[in-house]
Design a protein around this motif. Structure first.
Motif: not given
Ligand SMILES: Cc1cc2nc3c(=O)[nH]c(=O)nc-3n(C[C@H](O)[C@H](O)[C@H](O)COP(=O)(O)OP(=O)(O)OC[C@H]3O[C@@H](n4cnc5c(N)ncnc54)[C@H](O)[C@@H]3O)c2cc1C
Length: 371
Positions: A58-62, A67-72
């Motif tokens: 979960y730590t790695a996934m968060a 990063t992906l929210w920044r991409e969005l």
């Protein structure tokens, strides 16, 4: 690949965005508009934190989700992630926060171990009498939740996904819509939040509870401060973002509430939260309440998510069980699900359907504790 996704919350809309970007033929179905407050992903804000005790997955996934929210954001132009940091209030040296610190450091993610004087500098009038130290995550913070879900669905559509407003029912391997349309695909994904257990009662068990969020008129010094979590005392909050007021919530489980029942207007936890403020943030204990919101948690027995194939239909997937901590993970869970759909990459056994035993909470110690 032709993919039908039922549910446009953070899990379903993230998957639609991800797959449509990869060139799949995606249909995203929801009974409401994306961001509706009756869905668990509705509402203005959600914390994004990497601290998950000793749970490295979960730590790695968060961290990946950040990063992906920044991409969005870059793709949509929407301002979704406020990097104000998150402070964890630690009551001892060997609890959730110490485990989180070890896990975060092992992954090379920045964090700080603050003594109480150092932590006091982060907040206006922090009460530290019951605290041993504070774990600070400088690069996490708060997501604008409703806007984020709307951006996910809009970007999915931008990449060619069809968005359909309808209620769906499982019909073998297909999704049957109210108007009689049958949607079939190479994969049919049910990401239905609180409704998932009702649609698949033989495979998914969820406790649906009523939860509350309170917003306090706190003054300008409550803007730009970190979000905070008190795992052991089951309370969390955010700074005053977008002039909504400083947000706080008691994270114990409220009364059970049917997914289709109306959300009550009236909040009942104000005194519990003010009682916490007496010790933690005395200035907030006397601040006027400006707003309250109610919403639902859909919680698995062990607070792990569900992300798994249907045991009888290989092309049908069941996704949900956010358990009060799923929002932030949306795009990173979608990336993992896409790997499972396209390349048969295995998802962890903790996401499997079927029976779960009550386990240590991944949210706060309020899991399983009634107010
Ligand atoms: C008060 C509160 C605070 C929270 N705080 C945090 C936090 O700080 N950080 C964090 O990461 N998480 C937090 N969470 C948890 C997080 O919001 C949820 O885990 C997450 O939003 C769940 O998303 P979902 O996509 O699984 O479900 P949902 O958002 O509920 O989406 C499911 C969608 O499926 C649709 N649907 C269901 N059945 C059907 C059907 N039959 N036909 C068509 N459509 C259907 C629904 O309309 C809905 O839009 C919080 C939750 C609450 C309630």
């Amino acid at each position: 690949m032709r993919v039908v996704i039922v549910g446009a919350g953070t899990f379903g809309a993230s998957l639609a965005w991800w797959l449509a970007r990869e060139g799949d033929d995606v249909t995203l179905v929801d009974q409401f508009e994306p961001g509706d407050r009756r869905a668990t992903s509705g509402g203005e804000t959600r914390l994004i934190r990497v601290g998950h005790g000793d749970q490295d997955y979960y730590t790695a996934m968060a961290w990946r989700a950040r990063t992906l929210w920044r991409e969005l954001e870059a793709e949509s132009g929407a301002d979704l992630f406020v990097e104000c940091g998150i402070a964890w209030f630690a009551h001892g040296d060997d609890g959730w926060e110490a485990e989180s610190e070890r896990t975060i450091r092992a992954q090379g993610i920045p964090c700080e171990h603050l003594d109480t004087a150092g932590a006091a500098a982060l907040f206006p009038g922090l009460g530290t009498g019951d605290l041993a130290w504070v774990l600070f995550e400088p690069h996490t913070g708060v997501l604008r939740a409703q806007r984020a879900v709307q951006a996910l669905a809009a970007q999915a559509a931008e990449h060619g996904a069809r968005i359909v407003r309808a209620r769906a029912t499982p019909a073998g391997t297909a999704a049957a819509l109210d108007d009689g349309t049958r949607l079939e695909g190479d994969a049919v994904v049910w990401a239905c939040g609180p409704w998932l257990a009702r649609l698949f009662p033989e495979h998914v068990a969820l406790r649906i509870t009523l939860q509350e969020l309170l917003f306090f008129a706190a003054g300008p010094e409550w803007r730009g401060i970190p979000g905070w979590c008190d795992y052991d005392r089951a309370t969390y909050g955010t700074p005053d973002l977008d002039e909504l007021g400083a947000k706080a919530a008691a994270d114990y489980e409220g009364p059970e509430l049917d997914p289709d029942a109306e959300l009550p207007e009236q909040a009942t936890t104000e005194q519990v939260v003010r009682g916490y403020f007496d010790e933690r943030f005395p200035a907030l204990a006397v601040a006027p309440l400006v707003e309250s919101r109610t919403c639902r948690y859909e919680t698995t027995a062990d607070t792990n998510f569900v992300a798994s194939r249907h045991p009888e239909h290989r092309h049908v997937w069941l996704v949900g069980g956010g358990s009060g901590h799923g929002f932030k993970h949306g795009p990173a869970l979608a990336e993992r699900l896409a790997g499972a759909l396209h390349r048969d990459v295995e998802l962890p056994a903790m996401f499997a359907v079927g029976e779960r035993r009550h386990g240590r909470s991944l949210r706060t110690a309020g899991h399983g504790v009634r107010l």
